[in-house]
Design an enzyme around this catalytic site. Structure first.
Site, PDB file in Angstrom:
ATOM      1  N   LEU A   1     -11.406  -3.194  12.950  1.00 34.79           N
ATOM      2  CA  LEU A   1     -11.174  -3.300  11.507  1.00 34.79           C
ATOM      3  C   LEU A   1     -11.071  -4.748  11.049  1.00 34.79           C
ATOM      4  O   LEU A   1     -11.255  -5.056   9.876  1.00 34.79           O
ATOM      5  CB  LEU A   1      -9.892  -2.545  11.118  1.00 34.79           C
ATOM      6  CG  LEU A   1     -10.114  -1.140  10.547  1.00 34.79           C
ATOM      7  CD1 LEU A   1     -10.864  -0.258  11.506  1.00 34.79           C
ATOM      8  CD2 LEU A   1      -8.788  -0.488  10.163  1.00 34.79           C
TER       9      LEU A   1
ATOM     10  N   GLY B   1      -3.611   1.863  17.649  1.00 33.41           N
ATOM     11  CA  GLY B   1      -2.702   1.528  16.552  1.00 33.41           C
ATOM     12  C   GLY B   1      -2.473   2.754  15.689  1.00 33.41           C
ATOM     13  O   GLY B   1      -3.302   3.685  15.674  1.00 33.41           O
TER      14      GLY B   1
ATOM     15  N   LYS C   1       0.809  -1.231   0.000  1.00 33.36           N
ATOM     16  CA  LYS C   1       0.000   0.000   0.000  1.00 33.36           C
ATOM     17  C   LYS C   1       0.838   1.274   0.000  1.00 33.36           C
ATOM     18  O   LYS C   1       0.412   2.287  -0.545  1.00 33.36           O
ATOM     19  CB  LYS C   1      -0.954   0.008   1.197  1.00 33.36           C
ATOM     20  CG  LYS C   1      -2.123  -0.957   1.039  1.00 33.36           C
ATOM     21  CD  LYS C   1      -3.081  -0.825   2.219  1.00 33.36           C
ATOM     22  CE  LYS C   1      -4.298  -1.700   2.028  1.00 33.36           C
ATOM     23  NZ  LYS C   1      -5.274  -1.528   3.117  1.00 33.36           N
TER      24      LYS C   1
ATOM     25  N   ASP D   1     -10.035   3.085   1.525  1.00 33.76           N
ATOM     26  CA  ASP D   1     -10.222   2.591   2.904  1.00 33.76           C
ATOM     27  C   ASP D   1     -10.854   3.684   3.771  1.00 33.76           C
ATOM     28  O   ASP D   1     -11.753   3.404   4.582  1.00 33.76           O
ATOM     29  CB  ASP D   1      -8.871   2.185   3.516  1.00 33.76           C
ATOM     30  CG  ASP D   1      -8.404   0.814   3.056  1.00 33.76           C
ATOM     31  OD1 ASP D   1      -9.257  -0.003   2.660  1.00 33.76           O
ATOM     32  OD2 ASP D   1      -7.182   0.568   3.080  1.00 33.76           O
TER      33      ASP D   1
ATOM     34  N   TYR E   1     -12.196  -8.423  10.281  1.00 36.55           N
ATOM     35  CA  TYR E   1     -13.501  -9.007   9.912  1.00 36.55           C
ATOM     36  C   TYR E   1     -13.458 -10.533   9.963  1.00 36.55           C
ATOM     37  O   TYR E   1     -14.483 -11.186   9.817  1.00 36.55           O
ATOM     38  CB  TYR E   1     -13.934  -8.528   8.510  1.00 36.55           C
ATOM     39  CG  TYR E   1     -12.836  -8.569   7.477  1.00 36.55           C
ATOM     40  CD1 TYR E   1     -12.503  -9.741   6.819  1.00 36.55           C
ATOM     41  CD2 TYR E   1     -12.109  -7.423   7.182  1.00 36.55           C
ATOM     42  CE1 TYR E   1     -11.475  -9.776   5.893  1.00 36.55           C
ATOM     43  CE2 TYR E   1     -11.078  -7.444   6.257  1.00 36.55           C
ATOM     44  CZ  TYR E   1     -10.778  -8.623   5.611  1.00 36.55           C
ATOM     45  OH  TYR E   1      -9.743  -8.639   4.694  1.00 36.55           O
TER      46      TYR E   1
ATOM     47  N   ASN F   1      -4.859   1.930  -1.853  1.00 33.42           N
ATOM     48  CA  ASN F   1      -5.387   0.568  -1.924  1.00 33.42           C
ATOM     49  C   ASN F   1      -6.066   0.309  -3.268  1.00 33.42           C
ATOM     50  O   ASN F   1      -6.444  -0.817  -3.563  1.00 33.42           O
ATOM     51  CB  ASN F   1      -6.370   0.281  -0.772  1.00 33.42           C
ATOM     52  CG  ASN F   1      -7.708   0.961  -0.974  1.00 33.42           C
ATOM     53  OD1 ASN F   1      -7.785   2.032  -1.582  1.00 33.42           O
ATOM     54  ND2 ASN F   1      -8.767   0.353  -0.469  1.00 33.42           N
TER      55      ASN F   1
HETATM   56  P1  NAP Z   1       0.115  -2.035   9.908  1.00 30.56           P
HETATM   57  O1  NAP Z   1       0.447  -0.907   8.990  1.00 30.56           O
HETATM   58  O2  NAP Z   1       1.120  -3.126  10.116  1.00 30.56           O
HETATM   59  O3  NAP Z   1      -0.267  -1.368  11.334  1.00 30.56           O
HETATM   60  C1  NAP Z   1      -0.574  -2.155  12.469  1.00 30.56           C
HETATM   61  C2  NAP Z   1      -0.534  -1.278  13.720  1.00 30.56           C
HETATM   62  O4  NAP Z   1      -0.817  -2.120  14.845  1.00 30.56           O
HETATM   63  C3  NAP Z   1       0.820  -0.620  13.991  1.00 30.56           C
HETATM   64  O5  NAP Z   1       0.640   0.582  14.668  1.00 30.56           O
HETATM   65  C4  NAP Z   1       1.472  -1.655  14.920  1.00 30.56           C
HETATM   66  O6  NAP Z   1       2.516  -1.136  15.722  1.00 30.56           O
HETATM   67  C5  NAP Z   1       0.273  -2.014  15.778  1.00 30.56           C
HETATM   68  N1  NAP Z   1       0.505  -3.271  16.480  1.00 30.56           N
HETATM   69  C6  NAP Z   1       0.875  -4.460  15.963  1.00 30.56           C
HETATM   70  N2  NAP Z   1       1.001  -5.370  16.948  1.00 30.56           N
HETATM   71  C7  NAP Z   1       0.737  -4.715  18.115  1.00 30.56           C
HETATM   72  C8  NAP Z   1       0.730  -5.096  19.483  1.00 30.56           C
HETATM   73  N3  NAP Z   1       1.044  -6.354  19.842  1.00 30.56           N
HETATM   74  N4  NAP Z   1       0.407  -4.180  20.417  1.00 30.56           N
HETATM   75  C9  NAP Z   1       0.112  -2.911  20.056  1.00 30.56           C
HETATM   76  N5  NAP Z   1       0.113  -2.474  18.786  1.00 30.56           N
HETATM   77  C10 NAP Z   1       0.422  -3.373  17.827  1.00 30.56           C
HETATM   78  O7  NAP Z   1      -1.205  -2.815   9.412  1.00 30.56           O
HETATM   79  P2  NAP Z   1      -2.492  -2.136   8.712  1.00 30.56           P
HETATM   80  O8  NAP Z   1      -2.355  -2.197   7.239  1.00 30.56           O
HETATM   81  O9  NAP Z   1      -2.727  -0.821   9.351  1.00 30.56           O
HETATM   82  O10 NAP Z   1      -3.643  -3.173   9.099  1.00 30.56           O
HETATM   83  C11 NAP Z   1      -4.086  -3.258  10.446  1.00 30.56           C
HETATM   84  C12 NAP Z   1      -5.343  -4.107  10.550  1.00 30.56           C
HETATM   85  O11 NAP Z   1      -6.411  -3.490   9.850  1.00 30.56           O
HETATM   86  C13 NAP Z   1      -5.204  -5.512   9.966  1.00 30.56           C
HETATM   87  O12 NAP Z   1      -5.852  -6.394  10.859  1.00 30.56           O
HETATM   88  C14 NAP Z   1      -5.946  -5.424   8.652  1.00 30.56           C
HETATM   89  O13 NAP Z   1      -6.473  -6.674   8.261  1.00 30.56           O
HETATM   90  C15 NAP Z   1      -7.046  -4.438   9.015  1.00 30.56           C
HETATM   91  N6  NAP Z   1      -7.636  -3.736   7.848  1.00 30.56           N
HETATM   92  C16 NAP Z   1      -8.972  -3.891   7.611  1.00 30.56           C
HETATM   93  C17 NAP Z   1      -9.564  -3.225   6.543  1.00 30.56           C
HETATM   94  C18 NAP Z   1     -11.046  -3.392   6.276  1.00 30.56           C
HETATM   95  O14 NAP Z   1     -11.496  -3.050   5.172  1.00 30.56           O
HETATM   96  N7  NAP Z   1     -11.809  -3.882   7.223  1.00 30.56           N
HETATM   97  C19 NAP Z   1      -8.803  -2.387   5.721  1.00 30.56           C
HETATM   98  C20 NAP Z   1      -7.439  -2.229   6.011  1.00 30.56           C
HETATM   99  C21 NAP Z   1      -6.862  -2.916   7.076  1.00 30.56           C
HETATM  100  P3  NAP Z   1       4.036  -1.501  15.369  1.00 30.56           P
HETATM  101  O15 NAP Z   1       4.389  -0.751  14.111  1.00 30.56           O
HETATM  102  O16 NAP Z   1       4.800  -1.069  16.572  1.00 30.56           O
HETATM  103  O17 NAP Z   1       4.085  -3.004  15.137  1.00 30.56           O
END
Ligand code: NAP
Length: 270
Positions: free
Chosen positions: A208, A113, A47, A89, A210, A68
């Site tokens: 977020l 997050g 992304k 998104d 699902y 996206n």
């Molecule tokens: P990302 O860029 O990797 O961001 C994840 C965030 O969560 C980061 O801030 C990360 O911190 C934090 N995190 C990870 N493990 C953690 C922990 N143990 N404790 C506290 N914070 C933690 O991922 P993303 O692309 O944002 O996606 C995040 C989620 O959103 C995923 O589950 C994805 O499937 C979902 N999502 C859903 C949709 C939808 O349409 N429903 C769309 C987009 C994304 P660090 O950097 O320190 O690891």
């Protein structure tokens, strides 16, 4: 869900998965317009990485720092192929809040997050004029997010917080949104919400994630009497919002929703 809607509207396209390694992203994006692709969706880990390969970027996608949805314009004798990046998104999340009947203007929302999806969620909340508090385990990540998006609101309504500050702000929240992967995959038994922190009962919990449909985070909120929503609505709506960009038309949402729900049920059963 895209293929169900394409068939329903009798449109001569197909939506297919293309596993692409990070090393091949530039090469693939260069080739797809010539192969007849109208556009693509991108997911982890592409992304942000795709942005240098684009010819133009939608302003919202530029602010969020992630795309996206890409739209391809084929090359002509006078111009090379164009690859334009969008982020649906954020508007998918905003549309889902609207569908849930949740108004956030002037109300405190806690975002757990600070990764790519959090940026889209925060952008949407600021556009809706919410008061946004972003929590990250690495405070500097929340601070970077806040400084990148602070201009959207034009007022000091976006603040960055360490996870340890959650107890201080929990009580005032109208909506609490999990944007971390805690609750899915390898983290299925985990929740971002501390077990020893009482859940504020008048709050909407939005996850977020699902798959699974009911994460530990949502279970905590539901047990305390809160309304809950998972990321299925955001997923559905971000997909539907790509149609005007790719095809100049809107899909039949119930057709897409039925196909999505069937796929999610099948994957939960399996
Ligand atoms: P990302 O860029 O990797 O961001 C994840 C965030 O969560 C980061 O801030 C990360 O911190 C934090 N995190 C990870 N493990 C953690 C922990 N143990 N404790 C506290 N914070 C933690 O991922 P993303 O692309 O944002 O996606 C995040 C989620 O959103 C995923 O589950 C994805 O499937 C979902 N999502 C859903 C949709 C939808 O349409 N429903 C769309 C987009 C994304 P660090 O950097 O320190 O690891």
């Amino acid at each position: 869900m895209h293929n169900a809607a394409l068939a329903h509207h009798n449109l001569p396209y197909v939506y297919i998965p293309l596993p692409v390694s990070p090393a091949d992203l530039g090469l693939t994006l260069a080739a797809l317009p010539a192969l007849g692709f109208r556009g693509v969706n991108l997911t982890i880990p592409h992304k942000q990485a795709a942005i240098p390969f684009l010819s133009a970027l939608d302003p919202a996608a530029a602010a969020i720092g992630a795309v996206n949805t890409l739209v391809f314009e084929a090359a002509t004798p006078d111009a090379p192929a164009q690859r334009v990046g969008y982020n649906t998104d954020w508007c998918g999340f905003a549309a889902d809040l609207t569908a849930l009947g949740v108004a956030v203007a002037g109300r405190p929302c806690l975002v757990l997050g600070a990764g790519g999806a959090a940026r889209a969620v925060v952008y949407a909340l600021l556009k809706e004029r919410a008061i946004v508090r972003c929590f990250a385990r690495r405070l500097e990540q929340a601070q970077t997010l806040a400084s990148a998006l602070a201009y959207v609101a034009g007022a000091p309504v976006l603040t960055a917080h360490a996870w340890s500050e959650l107890p201080r702000w929990a009580g005032e929240a109208a909506v609490i949104i999990n944007t971390t992967p805690l609750g899915m995959g390898a983290y299925v038994d985990q929740s971002p919400w501390p077990a020893d922190l009482a859940w504020p009962s008048a709050t909407l919990a939005y996850d977020l994630i699902y798959r699974p449909a009911r994460t530990r985070f949502l279970a905590q909120a539901e047990a305390a009497g809160s309304r809950i929503a998972n990321g299925r609505g955001m997923l559905l709506r971000q997909g539907a919002l790509a149609w005007p960009l790719w095809l100049g038309t809107t899909p039949d949402l119930p057709v897409m929703a039925a196909a999505l729900d069937a796929a999610l049920s099948a994957s939960e059963a399996g």
